[in-house]
Scaffold this motif. Sequence first.
Motif, PDB file in Angstrom:
ATOM      1  N   UNK A  99       0.866  -1.177   0.000  1.00  0.00           N
ATOM      2  CA  UNK A  99       0.000   0.000   0.000  1.00  0.00           C
ATOM      3  C   UNK A  99       0.905   1.230   0.000  1.00  0.00           C
ATOM      4  N   UNK A 100       0.883   1.992  -1.083  1.00  0.00           N
ATOM      5  CA  UNK A 100       1.677   3.214  -1.166  1.00  0.00           C
ATOM      6  C   UNK A 100       1.202   4.183  -0.087  1.00  0.00           C
ATOM      7  N   UNK A 101       2.135   4.932   0.504  1.00  0.00           N
ATOM      8  CA  UNK A 101       1.755   5.840   1.582  1.00  0.00           C
ATOM      9  C   UNK A 101       0.868   6.983   1.108  1.00  0.00           C
ATOM     10  N   UNK A 102       0.736   7.187  -0.200  1.00  0.00           N
ATOM     11  CA  UNK A 102      -0.149   8.210  -0.753  1.00  0.00           C
ATOM     12  C   UNK A 102      -1.400   7.596  -1.408  1.00  0.00           C
ATOM     13  N   UNK A 103      -1.644   6.313  -1.196  1.00  0.00           N
ATOM     14  CA  UNK A 103      -2.768   5.624  -1.859  1.00  0.00           C
ATOM     15  C   UNK A 103      -4.125   6.240  -1.527  1.00  0.00           C
ATOM     16  N   UNK A 104      -4.290   6.694  -0.287  1.00  0.00           N
ATOM     17  CA  UNK A 104      -5.583   7.225   0.155  1.00  0.00           C
ATOM     18  C   UNK A 104      -5.588   8.748   0.239  1.00  0.00           C
ATOM     19  N   UNK A 105      -4.667   9.374  -0.446  1.00  0.00           N
ATOM     20  CA  UNK A 105      -4.546  10.827  -0.425  1.00  0.00           C
ATOM     21  C   UNK A 105      -5.856  11.494  -0.853  1.00  0.00           C
ATOM     22  N   UNK A 106      -6.271  12.505  -0.127  1.00  0.00           N
ATOM     23  CA  UNK A 106      -7.450  13.339  -0.404  1.00  0.00           C
ATOM     24  C   UNK A 106      -8.786  12.629  -0.179  1.00  0.00           C
ATOM     25  N   UNK A 107      -8.785  11.511   0.514  1.00  0.00           N
ATOM     26  CA  UNK A 107     -10.047  10.820   0.819  1.00  0.00           C
ATOM     27  C   UNK A 107     -10.515  11.238   2.215  1.00  0.00           C
ATOM     28  N   UNK A 108     -10.844  12.507   2.348  1.00  0.00           N
ATOM     29  CA  UNK A 108     -11.189  13.097   3.639  1.00  0.00           C
ATOM     30  C   UNK A 108     -12.515  12.580   4.204  1.00  0.00           C
ATOM     31  N   UNK A 109     -13.382  12.029   3.366  1.00  0.00           N
ATOM     32  CA  UNK A 109     -14.674  11.523   3.832  1.00  0.00           C
ATOM     33  C   UNK A 109     -14.624  10.061   4.248  1.00  0.00           C
ATOM     34  N   UNK A 110     -13.535   9.372   3.942  1.00  0.00           N
ATOM     35  CA  UNK A 110     -13.445   7.934   4.213  1.00  0.00           C
ATOM     36  C   UNK A 110     -13.471   7.658   5.712  1.00  0.00           C
ATOM     37  N   UNK A 111     -14.433   6.826   6.125  1.00  0.00           N
ATOM     38  CA  UNK A 111     -14.600   6.468   7.527  1.00  0.00           C
ATOM     39  C   UNK A 111     -14.367   4.988   7.788  1.00  0.00           C
ATOM     40  N   UNK A 112     -14.583   4.164   6.777  1.00  0.00           N
ATOM     41  CA  UNK A 112     -14.552   2.715   6.959  1.00  0.00           C
ATOM     42  C   UNK A 112     -13.685   2.097   5.863  1.00  0.00           C
ATOM     43  N   UNK A 113     -12.615   1.410   6.282  1.00  0.00           N
ATOM     44  CA  UNK A 113     -11.677   0.809   5.338  1.00  0.00           C
ATOM     45  C   UNK A 113     -11.475  -0.657   5.696  1.00  0.00           C
ATOM     46  N   UNK A 114     -11.733  -1.540   4.738  1.00  0.00           N
ATOM     47  CA  UNK A 114     -11.576  -2.980   4.946  1.00  0.00           C
ATOM     48  C   UNK A 114     -10.442  -3.500   4.067  1.00  0.00           C
ATOM     49  N   UNK A 115      -9.350  -3.880   4.705  1.00  0.00           N
ATOM     50  CA  UNK A 115      -8.191  -4.457   4.022  1.00  0.00           C
ATOM     51  C   UNK A 115      -7.968  -5.905   4.477  1.00  0.00           C
ATOM     52  N   UNK A 116      -9.008  -6.546   4.938  1.00  0.00           N
ATOM     53  CA  UNK A 116      -8.885  -7.899   5.484  1.00  0.00           C
ATOM     54  C   UNK A 116      -8.578  -8.931   4.402  1.00  0.00           C
ATOM     55  N   UNK A 117      -8.028 -10.047   4.860  1.00  0.00           N
ATOM     56  CA  UNK A 117      -7.741 -11.209   4.022  1.00  0.00           C
ATOM     57  C   UNK A 117      -6.890 -10.840   2.817  1.00  0.00           C
ATOM     58  N   UNK A 118      -5.743 -10.259   3.101  1.00  0.00           N
ATOM     59  CA  UNK A 118      -4.771  -9.908   2.075  1.00  0.00           C
ATOM     60  C   UNK A 118      -3.412 -10.445   2.493  1.00  0.00           C
TER      61      UNK A 118
END
Length: 159
Positions: A99-118
Amino acid sequence: MKMNNAGFIIRIVILLHATPSTGQSICPYPCQCLTSHSQLISSCDHLNLTSVPAGLDTNTQVLNLSSNNMMELKEKMFASYGLYAMRKLVLSNCSLDKVDQQAFLELFSLEDLDLSTNFLKEVPSRSFANIPNLISLNLKKNPIKKIRFLDFVTFPHLK
């Protein structure tokens, strides 16, 4: 049945009028999109995708990309498609190992992130620093060996 040119042009004009300017949302094939409780939900799961599909409606609030072949989340992967309204992002079972450290850049509304089973071996905490309103983070079933206290210190709302 043979169609004349006038009939063909009329059908094109009708199709052009059935675009998002009439209030309909954009949903790229083969994703499935619907509105539920005033939220635009785009489901693009189980499609063997390697990236975010082009053409998603920028008003998408829930994006399900689970069970695809993402492997890596690149810089501005979601912002580059204008997905700033996203509140929930599901990336479970995507074979993610980076996961690049800038992958979620500018996603200010994001509240719920599921990265399970990877296949994440460490908590990609630097990439989470770009998600100030993150409340829920699912990292279950990843081969994470060590979790540092500092990985989550900047998330006062995280549950």
